[in-house]
Design a protein around this motif. Structure first.
Motif, PDB file in Angstrom:
ATOM      1  N   TYR A 100       7.619  47.625  30.798  1.00 15.79           N
ATOM      2  CA  TYR A 100       7.076  47.413  29.459  1.00 15.79           C
ATOM      3  C   TYR A 100       8.052  46.642  28.586  1.00 15.79           C
ATOM      4  CZ  TYR A 100       3.069  48.036  26.566  1.00 15.79           C
ATOM      5  OH  TYR A 100       1.926  47.774  25.868  1.00 15.79           O
ATOM      6  N   ILE A 101       9.347  46.793  28.849  1.00 13.54           N
ATOM      7  CA  ILE A 101      10.323  45.962  28.142  1.00 13.54           C
ATOM      8  C   ILE A 101      10.063  44.493  28.462  1.00 13.54           C
ATOM      9  CG2 ILE A 101      12.776  45.382  27.912  1.00 13.54           C
ATOM     10  CD1 ILE A 101      12.155  48.070  26.738  1.00 13.54           C
ATOM     11  N   ARG A 102       9.838  44.208  29.727  1.00 15.96           N
ATOM     12  CA  ARG A 102       9.565  42.823  30.133  1.00 15.96           C
ATOM     13  C   ARG A 102       8.303  42.299  29.450  1.00 15.96           C
ATOM     14  NH1 ARG A 102      10.924  45.409  35.150  1.00 15.96           N
ATOM     15  NH2 ARG A 102      13.050  44.825  35.780  1.00 15.96           N
ATOM     16  N   ARG A 103       7.309  43.156  29.298  1.00 13.82           N
ATOM     17  CA  ARG A 103       6.065  42.746  28.646  1.00 13.82           C
ATOM     18  C   ARG A 103       6.304  42.415  27.174  1.00 13.82           C
ATOM     19  NH1 ARG A 103       0.406  46.242  28.680  1.00 13.82           N
ATOM     20  NH2 ARG A 103      -0.897  44.677  27.632  1.00 13.82           N
ATOM     21  N   LEU A 104       7.087  43.252  26.495  1.00 11.96           N
ATOM     22  CA  LEU A 104       7.405  42.985  25.089  1.00 11.96           C
ATOM     23  C   LEU A 104       8.148  41.657  24.938  1.00 11.96           C
ATOM     24  CD1 LEU A 104       8.563  46.562  23.998  1.00 11.96           C
ATOM     25  CD2 LEU A 104       6.417  45.432  23.364  1.00 11.96           C
ATOM     26  N   LYS A 105       9.043  41.375  25.883  1.00 16.11           N
ATOM     27  CA  LYS A 105       9.775  40.110  25.836  1.00 16.11           C
ATOM     28  C   LYS A 105       8.849  38.931  26.101  1.00 16.11           C
ATOM     29  CE  LYS A 105      13.429  39.648  25.133  1.00 16.11           C
ATOM     30  NZ  LYS A 105      14.145  39.495  23.838  1.00 16.11           N
ATOM     31  N   GLU A 106       7.872  39.116  26.976  1.00 13.69           N
ATOM     32  CA  GLU A 106       6.888  38.052  27.236  1.00 13.69           C
ATOM     33  C   GLU A 106       6.072  37.745  25.993  1.00 13.69           C
ATOM     34  OE1 GLU A 106       4.648  39.534  30.508  1.00 13.69           O
ATOM     35  OE2 GLU A 106       6.219  39.090  31.997  1.00 13.69           O
ATOM     36  N   TRP A 107       5.881  38.749  25.131  1.00 18.42           N
ATOM     37  CA  TRP A 107       5.164  38.540  23.876  1.00 18.42           C
ATOM     38  C   TRP A 107       6.040  37.874  22.821  1.00 18.42           C
ATOM     39  CZ3 TRP A 107       2.798  44.148  23.565  1.00 18.42           C
ATOM     40  CH2 TRP A 107       1.745  44.240  24.477  1.00 18.42           C
ATOM     41  N   GLY A 108       7.278  37.601  23.168  1.00 16.73           N
ATOM     42  CA  GLY A 108       8.170  36.926  22.233  1.00 16.73           C
ATOM     43  C   GLY A 108       8.840  37.839  21.232  1.00 16.73           C
ATOM     44  N   LEU A 109       8.920  39.156  21.548  1.00 21.22           N
ATOM     45  CA  LEU A 109       9.500  40.109  20.613  1.00 21.22           C
ATOM     46  C   LEU A 109      10.972  40.359  20.925  1.00 21.22           C
ATOM     47  CD1 LEU A 109       6.654  42.786  20.425  1.00 21.22           C
ATOM     48  CD2 LEU A 109       6.889  40.638  19.171  1.00 21.22           C
ATOM     49  N   SER A 110      11.766  40.533  19.886  1.00 20.23           N
ATOM     50  CA  SER A 110      13.134  41.001  20.053  1.00 20.23           C
ATOM     51  C   SER A 110      13.093  42.513  20.242  1.00 20.23           C
ATOM     52  CB  SER A 110      13.977  40.652  18.821  1.00 20.23           C
ATOM     53  OG  SER A 110      14.075  39.245  18.664  1.00 20.23           O
ATOM     54  N   VAL A 111      13.960  43.032  21.117  1.00 14.23           N
ATOM     55  CA  VAL A 111      13.900  44.444  21.489  1.00 14.23           C
ATOM     56  C   VAL A 111      15.261  45.117  21.330  1.00 14.23           C
ATOM     57  CG1 VAL A 111      13.460  46.089  23.364  1.00 14.23           C
ATOM     58  CG2 VAL A 111      12.019  44.056  23.123  1.00 14.23           C
ATOM     59  N   PHE A 112      15.273  46.224  20.604  1.00 12.78           N
ATOM     60  CA  PHE A 112      16.412  47.128  20.529  1.00 12.78           C
ATOM     61  C   PHE A 112      16.095  48.295  21.449  1.00 12.78           C
ATOM     62  CE2 PHE A 112      18.395  50.549  17.496  1.00 12.78           C
ATOM     63  CZ  PHE A 112      19.354  50.855  18.453  1.00 12.78           C
ATOM     64  N   LEU A 113      16.827  48.396  22.570  1.00 17.84           N
ATOM     65  CA  LEU A 113      16.616  49.494  23.504  1.00 17.84           C
ATOM     66  C   LEU A 113      17.524  50.649  23.091  1.00 17.84           C
ATOM     67  CD1 LEU A 113      15.235  50.626  25.992  1.00 17.84           C
ATOM     68  CD2 LEU A 113      16.986  49.511  27.407  1.00 17.84           C
ATOM     69  N   ASP A 114      16.909  51.656  22.495  1.00 15.83           N
ATOM     70  CA  ASP A 114      17.633  52.753  21.857  1.00 15.83           C
ATOM     71  C   ASP A 114      17.643  53.974  22.770  1.00 15.83           C
ATOM     72  OD1 ASP A 114      18.795  54.491  19.987  1.00 15.83           O
ATOM     73  OD2 ASP A 114      16.879  54.914  19.020  1.00 15.83           O
ATOM     74  N   ILE A 115      18.495  53.933  23.823  1.00 16.04           N
ATOM     75  CA  ILE A 115      18.538  55.066  24.744  1.00 16.04           C
ATOM     76  C   ILE A 115      19.902  55.753  24.740  1.00 16.04           C
ATOM     77  CG2 ILE A 115      16.642  54.328  26.221  1.00 16.04           C
ATOM     78  CD1 ILE A 115      18.672  53.149  28.145  1.00 16.04           C
TER      79      ILE A 115
END
Length: 240
Positions: free
Chosen positions: A45-60
């Motif tokens: 799902y991270i890859r999908r968000l990136k495909e949508w052109g979104l910047s992602v903060f992975l908060d784990i």
């Protein structure tokens, strides 16, 4: 300044996520993926968000022995997330290992993810610090010390409350990033957060990024709430 407002996607199912995110996609929001979503939906799902052109903060909030954190970061770097975090309480060796892992895993020609350290959660207050965590120091002093440790360990910034952002920068560098959760619009409930601020307050206090969850995601009109947060953050919002 809109790209400095991070929307917390604190859901666990794909259906919940799409209901929440679809109305906001036209803004291409910076999004935060936390444990709840990452542990149920996984890297795909991270890859999908990136495909949508979104910047992602992975908060784990990685917190483990240095070798484990290094190997985990090596794999995370391949996901092309924009920000990742670990706990400053893991110590200097662990934080240096986090950077090493990101450098090892970042594909050639790409910039490694920004790595920030959690100082103290915004749900922590002085009573919890002393009575449960057995840290007998003022909360702001602990946050400052953890921030300085992260800076000396080579990290790019910290997670802290907006009320500690300027303190961190004074102790480290104006370029040291402060990412501040616990952001609420003035009329919203604090819920389980203790050290909160409005978007406008966070901007004035020196935050570089704000993380906003329930004020947007549980609003009757998430799009209107997102626009209000971004306007207040950019100091364009005028209280009616």
């Amino acid at each position: 300044m809109r790209d400095r407002v991070i929307v917390a996607l604190d859901v666990s199912t794909q259906e919940e996520l799409e209901v929440l995110l679809n109305p906001l996609l036209k803004f291409k929001p910076f999004v935060k993926v936390g444990m709840e979503l990452f542990y149920t939906q996984g890297p795909d799902y991270i890859r999908r968000l990136k495909e949508w052109g979104l910047s992602v903060f992975l908060d784990i909030k990685l917190h483990d022995i240095p070798t484990t954190v290094q190997k985990a970061m090596r794999g995370i770097a391949k996901l092309d997330v924009d920000i990742i975090n670990c706990h400053a309480a893991g110590g200097a060796e662990m934080m240096r290992a986090a950077i090493t892992g990101l450098d090892e895993g970042t594909p050639f020609g790409r910039k490694r993810p920004t790595c920030i350290a959690v100082t103290q959660l915004t749900s922590t207050d002085q009573v919890m610090l002393e009575q449960e965590l057995l840290i007998q120091h003022p909360l702001k002093g602990v946050v400052k010390a953890y921030g300085e440790l992260a800076y000396k360990s080579g990290l790019d910034g910290v997670v802290c409350s907006a009320h500690e952002a300027s303190l961190i920068k004074q102790a480290t560098s104006t370029d040291f990033i402060t990412v501040t959760p616990g952001i609420r619009l003035a009329a919203d409930q604090a819920n389980d957060q203790k050290r909160i601020a409005t978007p406008g307050e966070a901007r004035r206090l020196g935050s570089d990024y704000i993380v906003v969850g329930r004020s947007i995601t549980q609003a009757a009109d998430p799009v209107a709430a997102y626009e209000r947060v971004t306007k207040e953050w950019s100091e364009e919002y005028v209280q009616a």
